[in-house]
Design a protein around this motif. Structure first.
Motif, PDB file in Angstrom:
ATOM      1  N   THR A 132       0.264  -9.490  10.523  1.00 65.08           N
ATOM      2  CA  THR A 132      -0.666  -9.589  11.649  1.00 65.08           C
ATOM      3  C   THR A 132      -1.563  -8.366  11.736  1.00 65.08           C
ATOM      4  O   THR A 132      -2.626  -8.421  12.346  1.00 65.08           O
ATOM      5  N   ARG A 133      -1.116  -7.266  11.104  1.00 67.74           N
ATOM      6  CA  ARG A 133      -1.879  -6.021  11.214  1.00 67.74           C
ATOM      7  C   ARG A 133      -1.668  -5.172   9.966  1.00 67.74           C
ATOM      8  O   ARG A 133      -0.554  -5.043   9.474  1.00 67.74           O
ATOM      9  N   LEU A 134      -2.759  -4.597   9.499  1.00 70.91           N
ATOM     10  CA  LEU A 134      -2.721  -3.626   8.407  1.00 70.91           C
ATOM     11  C   LEU A 134      -3.278  -2.311   8.925  1.00 70.91           C
ATOM     12  O   LEU A 134      -4.314  -2.291   9.591  1.00 70.91           O
ATOM     13  N   LEU A 135      -2.601  -1.235   8.619  1.00 67.36           N
ATOM     14  CA  LEU A 135      -3.014   0.107   9.009  1.00 67.36           C
ATOM     15  C   LEU A 135      -3.501   0.854   7.776  1.00 67.36           C
ATOM     16  O   LEU A 135      -3.028   0.600   6.665  1.00 67.36           O
ATOM     17  N   LEU A 136      -4.420   1.767   7.979  1.00 69.19           N
ATOM     18  CA  LEU A 136      -4.936   2.585   6.893  1.00 69.19           C
ATOM     19  C   LEU A 136      -5.147   3.978   7.457  1.00 69.19           C
ATOM     20  O   LEU A 136      -5.689   4.125   8.556  1.00 69.19           O
ATOM     21  N   GLU A 137      -4.692   4.979   6.742  1.00 67.47           N
ATOM     22  CA  GLU A 137      -4.877   6.373   7.144  1.00 67.47           C
ATOM     23  C   GLU A 137      -5.626   7.093   6.042  1.00 67.47           C
ATOM     24  O   GLU A 137      -5.347   6.890   4.863  1.00 67.47           O
ATOM     25  N   ALA A 138      -6.572   7.944   6.431  1.00 65.43           N
ATOM     26  CA  ALA A 138      -7.345   8.709   5.454  1.00 65.43           C
ATOM     27  C   ALA A 138      -7.658  10.087   6.024  1.00 65.43           C
ATOM     28  O   ALA A 138      -7.985  10.211   7.208  1.00 65.43           O
ATOM     29  N   ARG A 178      -6.729  -3.183  10.797  1.00 62.37           N
ATOM     30  CA  ARG A 178      -7.372  -4.471  10.576  1.00 62.37           C
ATOM     31  C   ARG A 178      -6.350  -5.534  10.964  1.00 62.37           C
ATOM     32  O   ARG A 178      -5.184  -5.441  10.578  1.00 62.37           O
ATOM     33  N   THR A 179      -6.774  -6.502  11.727  1.00 60.06           N
ATOM     34  CA  THR A 179      -5.863  -7.559  12.169  1.00 60.06           C
ATOM     35  C   THR A 179      -6.214  -8.860  11.478  1.00 60.06           C
ATOM     36  O   THR A 179      -7.328  -9.049  10.988  1.00 60.06           O
ATOM     37  N   ALA A 180      -5.235  -9.745  11.432  1.00 61.70           N
ATOM     38  CA  ALA A 180      -5.445 -11.054  10.816  1.00 61.70           C
ATOM     39  C   ALA A 180      -6.540 -11.787  11.589  1.00 61.70           C
ATOM     40  O   ALA A 180      -6.582 -11.740  12.809  1.00 61.70           O
ATOM     41  N   ALA A 181      -7.419 -12.450  10.868  1.00 59.20           N
ATOM     42  CA  ALA A 181      -8.548 -13.145  11.506  1.00 59.20           C
ATOM     43  C   ALA A 181      -8.073 -14.359  12.289  1.00 59.20           C
ATOM     44  O   ALA A 181      -7.118 -14.990  11.997  1.00 59.20           O
TER      45      ALA A 181
END
Length: 181
Positions: A132-138, A178-181
């Protein structure tokens, strides 16, 4: 916390005709090891460079990550040559939330490889893994990685600043979702 079940790899490698995301192979380890010693890679990653022991156990650790549900480590390969050009990994926090991490090997940078791979893995994660959710760290100073997040439709949540143990200026980490559309 990993997923409660093993991660089922894609039935076929993920591809857009330019890059392919596939399972890692023993034959990829030379390129992975070389990239782990790259100065630019070292600047952004906290992982230690691959040594002889890490190389010896690499494939067992990859298999264990998939089987335990903790991660889905994959190779980014050139679709035509099958040459490994980078890595992409989902690291699971729960059954339906993971973070995504990626690196492109030095000789292949600035060709749009990371966004292509991130888009492929993101679509697979939402479609086949029911995330349901993807996280990204930079790192805030890693402008290339920040651009990948933006190009791939991740929304910036803010910045986390972590204290340093050596007294240097703390580095900021940009947080994206980013969440699932």
């Amino acid at each position: 916390m990993p997923r409660s079940v093993p991660i089922e790899p894609p039935r076929r490698p993920l591809t857009d005709g330019i890059v392919t995301v596939r399972l890692r192979r023993e034959s990829d380890l030379g390129a992975v090891e070389a990239a782990s010693h790259d100065v630019e890679t070292r600047r952004w990653l906290a992982d230690a460079p691959m040594d002889a022991e890490a190389r010896r156990t690499a494939m067992a650790r990859v298999e264990q990550a998939w089987h335990s549900g903790s991660a889905a480590p994959s190779v980014i390969a050139d679709t035509v040559t099958d040459e490994p050009v980078g890595l992409v990994n989902l690291q699971f926090r729960t059954d339906d939330v993971a973070s995504i991490a990626y690196t492109v090997f030095p000789a292949h940078r600035r060709r749009g490889i990371a966004p292509r791979a991130v888009r492929l893995v993101t679509a697979w994660a939402f479609r086949d893994l029911a995330l349901t959710r993807l996280l990204l760290e930079a790192d805030e100073a890693n402008t290339a990685s920040l651009r990948v997040a933006e190009k791939c439709g991740f929304r910036r949540l803010g910045t986390r600043t972590s204290p340093t143990s050596d007294g240097t200026v703390p580095r900021g980490t940009a947080l994206f979702v980013r969440t699932a559309a």
